[in-house]
Design a protein around this motif. Structure first.
Motif, PDB file in Angstrom:
ATOM      1  N   PHE A   1       0.552 -25.952   4.337  1.00 26.27           N
ATOM      2  CA  PHE A   1      -0.057 -24.862   5.098  1.00 26.27           C
ATOM      3  C   PHE A   1       1.014 -23.988   5.758  1.00 26.27           C
ATOM      4  N   THR A   2       2.092 -24.602   6.189  1.00 30.58           N
ATOM      5  CA  THR A   2       3.192 -23.813   6.753  1.00 30.58           C
ATOM      6  C   THR A   2       3.782 -22.885   5.697  1.00 30.58           C
ATOM      7  N   GLY A   3       3.951 -23.406   4.480  1.00 34.78           N
ATOM      8  CA  GLY A   3       4.422 -22.564   3.380  1.00 34.78           C
ATOM      9  C   GLY A   3       3.452 -21.442   3.066  1.00 34.78           C
ATOM     10  N   LEU A   4       2.147 -21.726   3.198  1.00 40.66           N
ATOM     11  CA  LEU A   4       1.152 -20.684   2.981  1.00 40.66           C
ATOM     12  C   LEU A   4       1.290 -19.573   4.025  1.00 40.66           C
ATOM     13  N   GLY A   5       1.601 -19.961   5.265  1.00 39.38           N
ATOM     14  CA  GLY A   5       1.831 -18.962   6.299  1.00 39.38           C
ATOM     15  C   GLY A   5       3.037 -18.096   5.996  1.00 39.38           C
ATOM     16  N   LEU A   6       4.097 -18.715   5.492  1.00 37.37           N
ATOM     17  CA  LEU A   6       5.282 -17.953   5.096  1.00 37.37           C
ATOM     18  C   LEU A   6       4.952 -16.979   3.973  1.00 37.37           C
ATOM     19  N   LEU A   7       4.122 -17.436   3.013  1.00 33.97           N
ATOM     20  CA  LEU A   7       3.699 -16.566   1.924  1.00 33.97           C
ATOM     21  C   LEU A   7       2.848 -15.416   2.448  1.00 33.97           C
ATOM     22  N   ALA A   8       1.984 -15.702   3.450  1.00 29.99           N
ATOM     23  CA  ALA A   8       1.162 -14.647   4.046  1.00 29.99           C
ATOM     24  C   ALA A   8       2.036 -13.587   4.713  1.00 29.99           C
ATOM     25  N   TYR A   9       3.119 -14.016   5.348  1.00 26.63           N
ATOM     26  CA  TYR A   9       4.043 -13.059   5.973  1.00 26.63           C
ATOM     27  C   TYR A   9       4.681 -12.154   4.923  1.00 26.63           C
ATOM     28  N   LYS A  10       5.117 -12.751   3.821  1.00 20.79           N
ATOM     29  CA  LYS A  10       5.769 -11.958   2.782  1.00 20.79           C
ATOM     30  C   LYS A  10       4.803 -10.988   2.097  1.00 20.79           C
ATOM     31  N   ASP A  11       3.518 -11.355   2.023  1.00 16.29           N
ATOM     32  CA  ASP A  11       2.540 -10.512   1.331  1.00 16.29           C
ATOM     33  C   ASP A  11       1.975  -9.404   2.206  1.00 16.29           C
ATOM     34  N   ALA A  12       1.995  -9.566   3.526  1.00 19.34           N
ATOM     35  CA  ALA A  12       1.350  -8.602   4.421  1.00 19.34           C
ATOM     36  C   ALA A  12       2.033  -7.241   4.331  1.00 19.34           C
ATOM     37  N   GLY A  13       1.226  -6.183   4.468  1.00 18.86           N
ATOM     38  CA  GLY A  13       1.790  -4.844   4.439  1.00 18.86           C
ATOM     39  C   GLY A  13       0.729  -3.777   4.596  1.00 18.86           C
ATOM     40  N   TRP A  14       1.167  -2.535   4.796  1.00 16.90           N
ATOM     41  CA  TRP A  14       0.256  -1.401   4.956  1.00 16.90           C
ATOM     42  C   TRP A  14       0.922  -0.144   4.425  1.00 16.90           C
ATOM     43  N   ASP A  15       0.073   0.842   4.106  1.00 12.46           N
ATOM     44  CA  ASP A  15       0.588   2.114   3.606  1.00 12.46           C
ATOM     45  C   ASP A  15      -0.442   3.204   3.861  1.00 12.46           C
ATOM     46  N   ILE A  16       0.030   4.370   4.265  1.00 14.09           N
ATOM     47  CA  ILE A  16      -0.822   5.553   4.439  1.00 14.09           C
ATOM     48  C   ILE A  16      -0.305   6.633   3.509  1.00 14.09           C
ATOM     49  N   LYS A  17      -1.229   7.171   2.705  1.00 16.23           N
ATOM     50  CA  LYS A  17      -0.879   8.253   1.795  1.00 16.23           C
ATOM     51  C   LYS A  17      -2.003   9.274   1.821  1.00 16.23           C
ATOM     52  N   ASP A  18      -1.741  10.422   2.453  1.00 14.06           N
ATOM     53  CA  ASP A  18      -2.747  11.467   2.617  1.00 14.06           C
ATOM     54  C   ASP A  18      -3.960  10.909   3.357  1.00 14.06           C
ATOM     55  N   GLN A  19      -5.106  10.877   2.700  1.00 12.11           N
ATOM     56  CA  GLN A  19      -6.343  10.418   3.332  1.00 12.11           C
ATOM     57  C   GLN A  19      -6.679   8.977   2.960  1.00 12.11           C
TER      58      GLN A  19
END
Length: 482
Positions: free
Chosen positions: A391-409
């Motif tokens: 589960f700790t490794g899953l948390g590390l994977l969640a950190y690496k996968d998280a992200g956001w992006d805004i493009k126009d609308q």
């Protein structure tokens, strides 16, 4: 269509089978718990009561068919039904979002379909505004043509004749071959759904076998009884896994997606063929799912988030438009359906100091469980440490996968619990956006963002955790009017 019409007589049988399905579990309980079935020691009185109950269900199905009528009158689909109390349901054409066709094993031999009338107010609790259990395919197409003609305010009768060709004029944008369907079934997690049912069956078979003699002989041979339990569990899992694969194949066989002007049409099914229509203007956004097995292989599934209109059994009206597809092909397919969406994303990531937060969030409960397990089940309880580390490794994977992006609308958010989920949303479709910050997050200037899209009676929620304050405020600032 303008005179009251009854459904096909096969509707009586379908009503009986549906009611029998609802009563199947208590029937099996009575059948198996009243004595030893295989030895013939059965208490017949409860079973005779159930036989009488089933006859009553069959009679009710016939009466329901006789009392059900439908017709078109004054721009409405009018349905009347009921035995003691006559009920009437009038559905104006302008409220109808789609007519979803499905063909079961009772429909196909007679060229029949079931028609589900979906409106903007159709929800998970109220599965469809109206339902015609079994009518001829030609009548279903005629009904669809009349509704389209009324909604588009076209009076030419030729449209009802041309509607026969509408199905062949649709543009196919995606289809799944049997190889993809089998691979999708193998990499899905549906085995757990049927394990309980297989377990009940095995329990009855095991009760009927002379396990005492068998067990003694095996125990004398291998001098360990744990192997029997492990082998039985393995067999149950394998059977459940095989059943899961077969169910997936039956459900998604002949899967295809068509584009017909302003509607998206999805067809699927082997034993029961289903068709659903999704108006493009009801699509609120989309979600890309990648589980732990499919992600390394480069496959994903795409779900449309719709505000209404879809299959009755689809939870929250979220519809899988691409159940199994190579991730690199998603943009090409979806560009034909949703031309205004962008699929080239430049990810903004959470800061490095958020890493420990992700790891704690995904594993704290597992580490707490390790303590009592290690104390009371020593030394085997120490194996719980491996689970906590996973589960700790899953948390590390969640950190690496998280992200956001805004493009126009457009806003794109990506997060992971177990499955990695990517939400793609247009600004004008977002119902609400909010920030959250705990005391511990405030000390290190982190905030989490949550965005809600309309979906059925509730909402589909996307989130990205533990962002820089300036990043989370940028997302909220982008969403605010002006």
């Amino acid at each position: 269509m303008f005179e009251p019409k009854r459904l096909h007589p096969i509707s009586a049988l379908i009503n009986f089978v549906k009611s029998l399905k609802d009563a199947l579990l208590p029937l099996l309980v009575v059948f198996f718990l009243n004595g030893n079935v295989l030895s013939g020691d059965i208490q017949w009185v409860p079973l005779l009561i159930w036989v009488g109950f089933l006859i009553l269900i069959l009679f009710a199905g016939i009466v329901k068919w006789l009392r059900f009528t439908y017709r078109i009158e004054e721009g409405e689909l009018r349905i009347e039904y009921g035995l003691l109390f006559r009920k009437k349901r009038y559905i104006p054409f302008e409220r109808i979002q789609s007519l979803d066709f499905s063909e079961g094993i009772f429909h196909r031999p007679f060229q029949l379909v079931k028609v589900s009338v979906e409106t903007a107010g159709s929800t998970e609790n109220q599965k469809a505004e109206g339902e015609l259990t079994a009518i001829k395919l030609s009548e279903a197409k005629e009904l669809e043509s009349l509704i389209l003609k009324e909604k588009n305010k076209k009076d030419e009768y030729e449209e009802s004749q041309e509607s026969e060709n509408e199905w062949s004029d649709r543009k196919k944008v995606y289809e799944m071959n049997m190889k993809d369907i089998i691979l999708m079934a193998i990499t899905s997690g549906g085995a757990g759904v049927v394990i309980s049912g297989v377990g009940v069956f095995f329990s009855q078979v095991m009760d009927a076998l002379p396990l005492g003699a068998i067990y003694d002989q095996i125990l004398d041979w291998i001098q360990i009884g744990v192997l029997i339990v492990a082998f039985t569990a393995l067999v149950v899992l394998l059977i459940a896994y095989a059943i899961s694969i077969l169910l997936t194949i039956f459900r998604y066989a002949n899967f295809a997606v068509y584009l017909n002007e302003d509607d998206l049409i999805i067809t699927r099914g082997w034993l029961e063929k289903k068709q659903m229509t999704i108006p493009l203007n009801r699509i609120q956004g989309l979600r890309v799912d990648e589980n732990l097995i499919r992600q390394p292989l480069g496959f994903a599934s795409v779900t449309l988030i719709s505000a209404g209109g879809g299959l009755p059994n689809e939870s929250d009206q979220q519809l899988r438009v691409l159940p199994f597809i190579k991730k690199k092909e998603i943009a090409h397919v979806l560009h034909e359906i949703l031309t205004e969406y962008h699929f080239e994303v430049d990810w903004n990531k959470p800061p490095k100091r958020a890493k420990i937060r992700y790891m704690i969030r995904h594993s704290w409960f597992a580490w707490l469980g390790v303590i009592p397990l290690s104390i009371f089940l020593f030394p085997f309880g120490l194996l719980g440490i491996l689970v906590a580390l996973a589960f700790t490794g899953l948390g590390l994977l969640a950190y690496k996968d998280a992200g956001w992006d805004i493009k126009d609308q457009q806003l794109t958010l990506r997060s992971r619990s177990i499955t990695r989920q990517t939400y793609v949303m247009k600004k004008y479709r977002i119902q609400a956006a909010s920030l959250s910050q705990s005391i511990f997050q405030k000390r290190i200037d982190l905030e989490s963002v949550q965005v809600t899209l309309k979906s059925g009676v509730g909402g589909a929620q996307a989130q990205c955790l533990y962002l820089e304050e300036q990043d989370s405020r940028e997302i909220i600032g982008w969403y605010r009017p002006g």
